[in-house]
Design an enzyme around this catalytic site. Structure first.
Site, PDB file in Angstrom:
ATOM      1  CG  ASP A 102      -1.960  -0.970   1.202  1.00 31.23           C
ATOM      2  OD1 ASP A 102      -2.322  -1.351   0.056  1.00 31.23           O
ATOM      3  OD2 ASP A 102      -2.664  -1.372   2.275  1.00 31.23           O
ATOM      4  CG  ASP A 135      -7.037  -1.537  -1.521  1.00 31.52           C
ATOM      5  OD1 ASP A 135      -7.181  -2.791  -1.526  1.00 31.52           O
ATOM      6  OD2 ASP A 135      -5.861  -1.110  -0.747  1.00 31.52           O
TER       7      ASP A 135
END
Length: 172
Positions: free
Chosen positions: A132, A150
């Site tokens: 991330d 995401d």
């Protein structure tokens, strides 16, 4: 029951573009490619846990997420998340294949969900965690760190909600 009396089967022409259509495959492939490329760049060029401001509400901030989407549930068992992600992705494909309404917008929503799930699944299998690198915050209050998979996993359901919930009677 004969094909003429079977009301559960939709004619092939009425079905939305499926997972193996040109639309489905291209959106899934593009989602996976952009996601994996962005994670590779983040992993190669961003210093771990050191932020770079991009916008007043967004920074580049690389972490290794062992949890689920948006850094929730950290330290979850990687094998369990791999299996759950594979099952959920399979369910998305199954629902998508059976969908008869929603047209290209619904197909795009399903493809974004599948592509995003596969992008994060690749990370879990390859790295044991998800990379991330996008940090959403407001002043000193941090919300979550996420990646482009995401984003796809968020936009896909928004498109499906738009088609199936917010436009009743106008599915196509």
């Amino acid at each position: 029951m004969t094909p003429e009396t079977d009301t559960t089967a939709a004619p092939a022409a009425a079905r939305i573009p499926g997972p193996f259509s040109a639309l489905g495959l291209s959106i899934m492939a593009l989602t996976i490619l952009v996601d994996q490329l962005s994670k590779w760049i983040a992993d190669a060029y961003l210093v771990y846990q050191q932020g770079i401001a991009v916008l007043p509400v967004l920074a580049l901030y690389r972490i290794n997420n062992t949890g689920i989407a948006f850094s929730l549930g950290n330290s979850a068992d990687s094998l369990v998340l791999i299996v759950l992600t594979a099952i959920v992705t399979g369910v998305v494909f199954w629902v998508w294949r059976g969908s008869t309404e929603g047209g290209r917008t619904a197909a795009t929503g399903f493809a974004l969900i599948a592509g995003g799930a596969i992008g994060n699944l690749i990370d879990r299998i390859w790295h044991g965690h998800v990379i991330d690198f996008l940090y959403l915050h407001w002043n000193e209050r941090g919300f979550f760190v996420f990646n482009l998979a995401d984003v796809a996993l968020t936009l896909g359901p928004i498109l499906l909600a738009w088609v199936y919930l917010l436009q009743p009677g106008k599915k196509g």
